[in-house]
Design an enzyme around this catalytic site. Sequence first.
Site, PDB file in Angstrom:
ATOM      1  N   GLU A 333       0.818  -1.211   0.000  1.00 39.35           N
ATOM      2  CA  GLU A 333       0.000   0.000   0.000  1.00 39.35           C
ATOM      3  C   GLU A 333       0.855   1.266   0.000  1.00 39.35           C
ATOM      4  O   GLU A 333       0.467   2.281  -0.590  1.00 39.35           O
ATOM      5  CB  GLU A 333      -0.966  -0.006   1.188  1.00 39.35           C
ATOM      6  CG  GLU A 333      -1.876  -1.222   1.275  1.00 39.35           C
ATOM      7  CD  GLU A 333      -2.736  -1.451   0.027  1.00 39.35           C
ATOM      8  OE1 GLU A 333      -2.779  -0.583  -0.866  1.00 39.35           O
ATOM      9  OE2 GLU A 333      -3.356  -2.523  -0.062  1.00 39.35           O
ATOM     10  N   HIS A 336       2.084   2.221  -3.432  1.00 35.79           N
ATOM     11  CA  HIS A 336       1.105   2.959  -4.230  1.00 35.79           C
ATOM     12  C   HIS A 336       1.307   4.472  -4.158  1.00 35.79           C
ATOM     13  O   HIS A 336       0.793   5.195  -5.022  1.00 35.79           O
ATOM     14  CB  HIS A 336      -0.314   2.628  -3.764  1.00 35.79           C
ATOM     15  CG  HIS A 336      -0.926   1.458  -4.455  1.00 35.79           C
ATOM     16  ND1 HIS A 336      -1.097   1.412  -5.818  1.00 35.79           N
ATOM     17  CD2 HIS A 336      -1.434   0.295  -3.963  1.00 35.79           C
ATOM     18  CE1 HIS A 336      -1.690   0.260  -6.146  1.00 35.79           C
ATOM     19  NE2 HIS A 336      -1.893  -0.432  -5.046  1.00 35.79           N
ATOM     20  N   TYR A 407      -2.132  -7.220 -11.408  1.00 38.43           N
ATOM     21  CA  TYR A 407      -1.216  -7.213 -10.277  1.00 38.43           C
ATOM     22  C   TYR A 407       0.070  -7.979 -10.600  1.00 38.43           C
ATOM     23  O   TYR A 407       1.126  -7.398 -10.831  1.00 38.43           O
ATOM     24  CB  TYR A 407      -1.890  -7.844  -9.049  1.00 38.43           C
ATOM     25  CG  TYR A 407      -3.067  -7.075  -8.512  1.00 38.43           C
ATOM     26  CD1 TYR A 407      -2.909  -6.143  -7.493  1.00 38.43           C
ATOM     27  CD2 TYR A 407      -4.348  -7.285  -9.016  1.00 38.43           C
ATOM     28  CE1 TYR A 407      -3.983  -5.444  -6.988  1.00 38.43           C
ATOM     29  CE2 TYR A 407      -5.434  -6.591  -8.524  1.00 38.43           C
ATOM     30  CZ  TYR A 407      -5.252  -5.669  -7.504  1.00 38.43           C
ATOM     31  OH  TYR A 407      -6.319  -4.970  -7.023  1.00 38.43           O
TER      32      TYR A 407
END
Length: 544
Positions: A333, A336, A407
């Site tokens: 995360e 990102h 992904y």
Amino acid sequence: MNKLFTLLSLFTWMLSGAQIVGDNHSDYTEADTLRGSLRPERTNFDVHKYHLKLKVEPEKKFISGSNIISFKVEKALPVMQLDLFKNMEIDSIIHEGRTLKYERKYNAVFIEFEKALKKGTLDSIQFYYHGNPLIAENAPWDGGFVWTKDKDGNPWIGVAVQGTGASLWYPNKDHQSDEPEEARMNIAVPNGLMNVSNGRFIGEKDLGNGFTEWSWKVVNPINNYNIMINIGNYEHFSDRYKDLDLDYYVLPYNLEKAKEHFAEVKDMMACFYEKMGPYPFEEDGFKLVETPYLGMEHQSAVAYGNKYLKGYLGNDLSGTGIGLKWDFIIIHESGHEWYGNSITSKDIADMWIHEGFTSYTEAIYTECRWGKEDALKYLKGIRQNIANSSSIIGDYGVNAEGSGDMYYKGANLLNMIRSIYDNDKLWWNTLRDYTKTFKHQTITTADTEKFFDEATAVDIKPVFDQYLRHSSLPTLQLRQADDQIQYRWKADVENFRMPVDVIIDEEEIRFNATSEWQSFETGEELDELKVNDLEFYINSEIVN
């Protein structure tokens, strides 16, 4: 979700918290088009700022307030489209002290100005609304609010909306192509609770009615789905990496555990700074905020719900054991912030730009800490979660993502391009240049393809085309002809060409393979040949 996968595949499919809209299909509705397409009602103005002023009432699962939307008129603007889910009630829309007329169609709101706004005008409207926003049944895999309580019985509230849309809880231009340059969040919550949003903490104010308003400000461009509220009985602690402020908001009974566990953030930042360039939102700082759901990449306020475990809730998505050396949610995360938050795809169909690159950051971090061999093993391991059943790129203009292969097929594609470069210095320089060149921008797949293709003499356009726009892998066909091994590609892309490294008698050899048969002189038998499958993700077959 309308697909069945193994448990690990399900984890992979959903690992960033994005709601997957679905594989490419043709049964799109008018609502999909209104949400996903760009028409004059959207393109004729550019959003500059959102200023949310909301009151959140946990017992009622209710929010009320306004969004002041500041914008610049790019072309004459008689009608503006904003978005707000139809279950949310509109109180009024105010412009220059007057109430504007509007029409609602599905989740779109068409606002009519008394006179068309002129090109170049800097203006704003105040959009007042209220309601009970959608409740997520299984956040972050479906969009909505999470209304729950912590172990001490205090309200604990989070929101996750990627894919579903930020317009499920506040009015905005809900399209990734237009990000506000800044955002302000003034969120009132019951006394004794704290709201944590994106950016810098501005201050708190007791409103005298049992509620306290918590104010936050972002001074960098931000995706609509990243603007966030997190409400709970939080404890705060902080740290620094270089000139970057690191702030953490956790539940009180996890404070000591978090202080130890979040130490990994400094190792991560050291790696990412080296390989990808500086953190792209230094002015807004970096935060991890404990949430009642697994996690999401909310810009400068990353949602963390991995229960202070290594891996993905204690699981290794690669099946190699390597994924248990680090906390998946912290690394993925936070990755990102570079890919998805700083560099954003204009259309949701190009979300692989977010997810493929960010999934590759998992391997980058592994390589920084434990070496390239482990990184390559990890990348090969996560292939077990790739379906190769539909294309990575979705359909444009209808708010449709591509397949979940964005992904880990995306990550393996990037690793393979690194191998095609065959020059690690060039690769890391190119990756850093990419993050710098497109910092704080919205881009397309074509932008990405062109950038990485121009960095090398090898034509990698066919490689991008095959892996992004077709579901199947290219197949390296091999056959024996006396003292020769012959080879060619079988692929969906016409005249496909791509270098590939093979090992013959413990020597690595590069085949500059095309769709036409070529020969390699050798005294070895074909069964002595092995593809370097740590660096190249392909199929191979022996033919007559």
